[in-house]
Every structure is written in structure tokens, then in C-alpha cells.
Design an enzyme around this catalytic site. Structure first.
Site, short mmCIF file in Angstrom:
data_model
loop_
_atom_site.label_atom_id
_atom_site.label_comp_id
_atom_site.label_asym_id
_atom_site.label_seq_id
_atom_site.Cartn_x
_atom_site.Cartn_y
_atom_site.Cartn_z
N CYS A 156 1.30 -1.04 -0.08
CA CYS A 156 -0.18 0.32 0.16
C CYS A 156 1.22 1.18 -0.20
CB CYS A 156 -0.71 0.25 1.51
SG CYS A 156 -1.81 -1.20 1.81
N VAL A 176 13.02 -10.31 -18.81
CA VAL A 176 13.19 -9.02 -19.54
C VAL A 176 13.53 -10.02 -21.21
CG1 VAL A 176 14.27 -6.84 -20.43
CG2 VAL A 176 13.28 -7.74 -17.88
N ASP A 214 -3.23 -10.19 7.48
CA ASP A 214 -2.22 -8.82 8.74
C ASP A 214 -1.73 -8.35 9.26
OD1 ASP A 214 -1.90 -8.58 6.24
OD2 ASP A 214 0.55 -8.51 6.31
#
Length: 621
Positions: free
Chosen positions: A2, A296, A102
Site C-alpha cells: 500500500c 526481460v 496480517d
């Protein structure tokens, strides 16, 4: 995973301007949490949260989260992987839970045990703001090696904090000024990105920082540091067999990867052709049978895609190639610099952003990688080269007097590594340490001294070099990975940086890390059970990107903001441009810094800078 933001008032109560600033910060962090948002405030504190739902997607697990009693609130970024074990302990002490997240476990632990007891028990990556209404204290914390970020700015009346610098810069009337000392340190190749900001007035919580903020001010603490936990006697007295160490490492890796696979969403791995990410991929397949990987595939220079696909076939994991040509590189480079909040000093920054964006486009929210292995298990060439400084031939030992040997030891101790700053005269060294990063450069000697009792001195220096890299090179990597993965709203997890694995690796003797010219010796022994032999034996190349991606961009420095900031004359600038023309690392660092200043101080757009890069290369042709 977040984004968090907050305003703490020192005296006056929270007002409408503070709430507006929290809203601005949340908007600046929208990429970190596009799934949901929330806010909370009381008389002194205002909190904002952007949510990327990974564990327990229910609305009840949203943030800021309040304790059931209402006298504690948490705003949290990250994952504490041992939350189920912590929950069982808390339940045994009489606590109840309303979610399976959590986040609630972290809140209950902080509120029930207190931050000083709770935080060292957290096994994971995190940055949080916890407010204890009972005593009016705000706590800011960051995980032990700084995987997750926290920026802080103290003004006359307020304390601002957020997951990224750009959120603080978005606050009304916050002065946007560049710290030229930080520019200089970065141009001098000092490792600064994770713990220091290039913007005046913004600092970053250090790894393992645990700050207590009250009406009396800020009490800055740390709950963990290698210097505090290192037990040199464990290393010196180690007599465990190779097989015993390999068995322990195998178990610890399996358990860590299992924890890192906990997610109520899709998960994949970044799988290069190397040992670290390949081993994580092989082990993750056991817990996530549907797993796939990404690699990549640069269209200039060497590509690791074939080596990675060899690993994929061996372990039964399909790989998706992420193509990167020069046009895409020019599109991503300015955007990478914007998210990094520092210069894009390595071409792989754009590649990692491309990989993260492909993950998000495929619906993948969690990506496992192999960062931390080289620092913990001795995988870098400069660590091994340090040993040569300390080794003496039989002739030298035979004919050198004890006094001369002691003087040589004292000299090496002050600059114990091959890549130590100021390896010249004592005066040169003292000047360099004073002018550059004393907190990092003096750490070298402190780590070497902390390993007293480990013999011979070459082993001691090698191990100290590995530990130093946890606070230097690894910090740059972790900063890069957080910023660029979260730019695409993807959570990047690092299973090697699990608490028990860290402790195990810290106390391995040199022979388990470097033996017979082979770095990561023990880790490679474990990898032999899981990966193709040719991939294990291949020379380490890192995230290699061809010079051709940035070739010709050095002219962007002419008439730009970096020249003005550093007060270079026209002739000095032309000399630097000439050097950057033929020296890729200097070119990336200088042009990347120019991009940074144009984005943050010149208000140019990433799209406009992409066009400028194309135009500059076109003019060279």
C-alpha cells in the site's frame, strides 16, 4: 502492499488544510494502492491510506484500521509473513480477531505488546504509522533491512510522512528544493537511495528505524542492526559439516518461500538465468503449482531469456518474455526516474519497470525475486577481491618485522575492502570520509572490528564486506525494486531477506560463502538439487543491459538544470559530455540526474522527456 500518508500537528489541532494535504498525498500515491483508500483523523493526527489488496480482500481489512477498543489506529504498508503464528500467540493471550488479515495482527500486536516488543517479532517487509491514543504517542517503523520505504519531513508546526517523497512534495506550500550535497554524493557513487532523499527537508526512516513522536519531540531508535546482533564466536567456532549447513539452508529457503507465497491473489516470479531467482522459482513451484515466471528480453546486446527458459524447462515453469527495444527504453527511462525520485543510474531500471507493467497487464499482483542473496551469501566479485588485500606471501611474512606488520594491519583496518573509499594516503582517506558519507564509510571499520576473533584477517574482511553491502549496495536495489514494482501496482517480495535466513547467513564462516574461487558456494550446492548445472556454473553478470540503449543521449546535459545545480562551467560541461559519450555508467548517471531535475524542478513531463531523448539521439546521427 500500500501507500501511507499522514500529518502530525505539534501544537494546533488538525485543520482543513491538513486534511487537504493528506488528500494530495494520497493522490500522489495512487499507484501504490489502486484498489481502495481510506482516511482517519483526530485532534492531532490525520492519516491516509491507499490499498493494494493482497491478503484478505474484504472491506473489514481496510485501513486505517482501528483497534476494537478504538484507542489505537494503524496505517501500514507491507506484509508480515509470520502473522498466522503471531495471531495464535495473541489468541492464547485472550485476544480475538474479526478479519484474517496480517494488518489486524500487526495492529493487535502493537497495541497489546507495545511497539518495542512487537516490532522485532515481525518477519517481513513493512513501514507503518501506529498511533496509541492511550498515551498520545505516534510510532513510525520500518523493517530491519529497509525493504519498504518511509519519508518524513519536519516543518515548523507539522510532521509530514508518506511512502514516497513525491507525496510530501505535493503538500501545500512545502518548498521544493534540491539538496546539492545529495546530488554530489550520488555522482560520487555513494549508496544513498534507500535512506536519503535528494530533496531538502525530507529524510527517510533508516532500516529498522522505530521513531516515537510525542508532544516532546521525536525519539529516534532502531530495533535491529548487524552490529548489534552479530556473534563472531558463532562464526569462529562453527564446525558444522557442509552437508549439515546445506540441509539447514534448504529447509530455511523452503519455509521462507512458502511464507512468501501467501497471497489471496495471483503470484509469479522474476526469473533470470541466474542462481538466485532460479532457485526461488523452483521452490515456489511447490507451493504454487500454477506459477509462471517473467524474464526481460532486451533487443540490444545480450539477453538472459534463453538461460532463464532453460531454468523454466528444468523446474516445470513457463516463462513469459518481456521485450525491450530502444523506443520502449526511451519511453520508460523518464518514468522510472520519476518513480525512483533519483537518477536512473542503470539501464535495468527501465527493464524492471517494463517487467512490472507486464505483470500488472497479466493480472499478477505479487512477484518473487532473488535480491539479497549476493549480500548474505557472498556473491559479488568485490567481496572476494577484498581477501587479496589481506593475504601475505610466505616471503612477506618471513622478512617483515612485527612492527611493520602491525602498521600494515592498522592501515588496512581503516579501509578494509577493495572498494573502500580513500584507499590512498591516510590524509586522502580522511578527506574523502569527511566529505562523502561518514555514516556508511566508517561502518566498514566497525564491522571489521565487530568480527574480532574470526581468523584469518582475510576471512574477517570478506565477511565484513558482505555485511557492509547490506547497508550500501542492497539499499539501492531495494529502493529500486520497491519504487518500480509499485509504479505498476505490483508487490515485489524478497524471500532471501527472511529473519531466520538473515541470521543463518550472518553467522556462516567464509568457507561456506566463498571457496575454491566460487562465490555463494553453499547456496550453489543447494541449487544443484534444483537447477540446470550450466546455469549454476555460469559467470555472474547481473541485470546486464547494452550500452547502446542510452548511447547518444549525453547532449541532453547542454543548457540543462544539472549544470546550473552543480555550477559547472561551459568547458567543464563539455568535458563531462565527452566522458559520458564513451562511458556508459557516467552517461546514465549524468543524464538520469538531468531527467530528475527536469521532472521535479523544471515541471517537464515524462512524455516530453521521451521526445527530447529521441531528438537528441536523432541529432547525433
Amino acid at each position: 502492499m500500500c501507500g501511507i500518508a499522514g500529518v502530525w500537528r505539534k501544537r494546533d489541532p488538525i485543520g482543513s488544510g491538513d486534511l487537504s494535504d493528506v488528500a494530495r498525498m494520497m493522490q500522489a500515491l495512487a499507484h501504490r494502492g489502486p484498489d481502495d483508500h481510506g482516511n482517519w483523523n483526530d485532534a492531532r493526527l490525520a492519516l491516509g491510506h491507499r490499498r493494494l489488496t493482497i491478503i484478505d480482500p474484504s472491506p473489514a481489512a481496510g485501513e486505517p484500521m482501528l483497534a476494537a477498543s478504538g484507542d489505537g489506529v494503524l496505517c501500514y504498508n507491507g506484509e508480515v509473513y509470520n502473522f498466522r503464528a503471531l495471531r495464535r500467540t495473541l489468541e492464547a493471550e485472550g485476544l480475538t480477531f474479526r478479519t484474517v488479515s496480517d494488518t489486524e495482527v500487526v495492529l493487535q500486536a502493537l497495541h497489546h505488546w507495545g511497539p518495542q516488543k512487537a516490532v522485532p517479532s515481525f518477519d517481513g517487509m513493512f513501514a507503518f504509522a501506529y498511533f496509541d491514543v492511550r498515551d498520545g504517542a505516534l510510532w513510525l517503523g520500518r523493517d530491519r533491512l529497509g525493504i519498504k520505504p518511509m519519508s518524513v519531513a519536519e516543518t515548523g508546526e507539522r510532521l509530514l510522512f508518506a511512502s514516497e517523497d513525491k507525496a510530501i512534495l505535493a503538500c501545500h506550500d512545502f518548498p521544493r528544493r534540491i539538496d546539492t550535497r545529495e546530488l554530489t554524493l550520488r555522482l560520487a557513487w555513494q549508496s544513498r537511495d534507500s535512506s536519503y532523499s535528494v530533496f531538502n527537508g525530507i529524510e527517510r526512516l533508516p532500516p529498522a528505524g522505530l521513531w516515537k513522536i510525542t508532544g516532546d519531540g521525536i525519539e529516534k531508535r532502531r530495533f535491529w542492526h548487524v552490529l548489534d546482533v552479530l556473534e563472531s564466536a558463532r562464526i569462529a567456532g562453527d564446525n558444522t559439516s557442509d552437508a549439515g549447513h546445506a540441509a539447514t539452508l534448504q529447509t530455511l529457503l523452503e519455509e521462507s518461500v512458502e511464507l512468501h507465497c501467501i497471497a489471496d491473489t495471483s503470484l509469479a516470479t522474476a526469473c533470470s538465468g541466474g542462481v538466485d531467482s532460479g532457485l526461488i522459482t523452483a521452490l515456489a513451484k511447490r507451493f504454487r503449482p500454477e506459477l509462471h515466471g517473467y524474464v526481460v528480453d532486451p533487443k540490444l546486446g545480450r539477453s538472459e531469456a534463453q538461460d532463464a527458459e532453460r531454468t523454466g524447462r528444468h523446474v516445470g515453469v513457463s516463462l513469459r518474455r518481456v521485450s525491450l527495444d530502444r523506443d520502449r527504453f526511451f519511453e520508460l527511462w523518464p518514468r522510472a526516474v520519476w518513480h525512483l525520485e533519483t537518477d536512473g543510474w542503470h539501464a535495468s531500471h527501465a527493464a524492471l519497470l517494463a517487467l512490472a507493467e507486464q505483470c500488472r497487464a497479466d493480472g499478477v499482483k505479487v512477484l518473487l525475486t532473488g535480491e539479497g542473496s549476493d549480500e548474505l551469501f557472498g556473491g559479488y566479485k568485490w567481496q572476494a577481491s577484498t581477501m587479496r588485500l589481506w593475504r601475505q606471501s610466505w616471503l612477506q611474512r618471513l622478512f617483515r618485522s612485527k612492527a611493520r606488520r602491525d602498521r600494515k594491519f592498522a592501515e588496512l583496518r581503516r579501509a578494509p575492502f577493495r572498494n573502500s573509499i580513500g584507499r590512498g594516503s591516510p590524509m586522502d582517506r580522511s578527506m574523502a570520509l569527511r566529505a562523502l558519507s561518514p555514516e556508511l564509510n566508517f561502518l566498514q571499520t566497525k564491522l571489521f572490528d565487530r568480527l574480532e576473533g574470526v581468523a584469518p584477517p582475510a576471512d574477517r574482511a570478506f565477511l565484513a564486506s558482505c555485511f557492509y553491502d547490506l547497508y550500501s549496495h542492497l539499499q539501492d536495489l531495494l529502493h529500486r525494486h520497491d519504487r518500480l514494482s509499485m509504479a505498476a501496482s505490483v508487490e515485489l517480495r524478497v524471500p532471501f531477506l527472511e529473519n531466520r535466513l538473515i541470521d543463518f547467513a550472518l553467522h556462516l564462516p567464509r568457507r561456506q560463502k566463498y571457496r575454491d574461487g566460487t562465490g555463494k558456494w553453499l547456496l550453489k550446492k543447494v541449487a544443484e538439487r534444483h537447477l540446470p548445472r550450466e546455469n549454476i556454473r555460469a559467470a555472474k553478470i547481473g541485470f546486464d543491459m547494452a550500452d547502446a540503449f542510452s548511447a547518444g543521449t549525453q547532449g541532453l546535459l547542454r543548457g540543462g538544470l544539472l549544470r546550473d545545480a552543480m555550477k559547472w562551467s561551459s568547458s567543464e560541461l563539455e568535458d563531462l559530455i565527452d566522458m559520458a559519450r564513451s562511458h556508459e555508467t557516467s552517461r546514465l548517471r549524468l543524464v538520469g540526474m538531468e531527467l530528475l531535475l527536469r521532472l521535479y524542478m523544471g515541471n517537464e513531463t515524462t512524455g516530453g522527456l521521451t521526445e527530447a531523448l529521441h531528438a537528441e539521439v536523432g541529432s547525433v546521427k
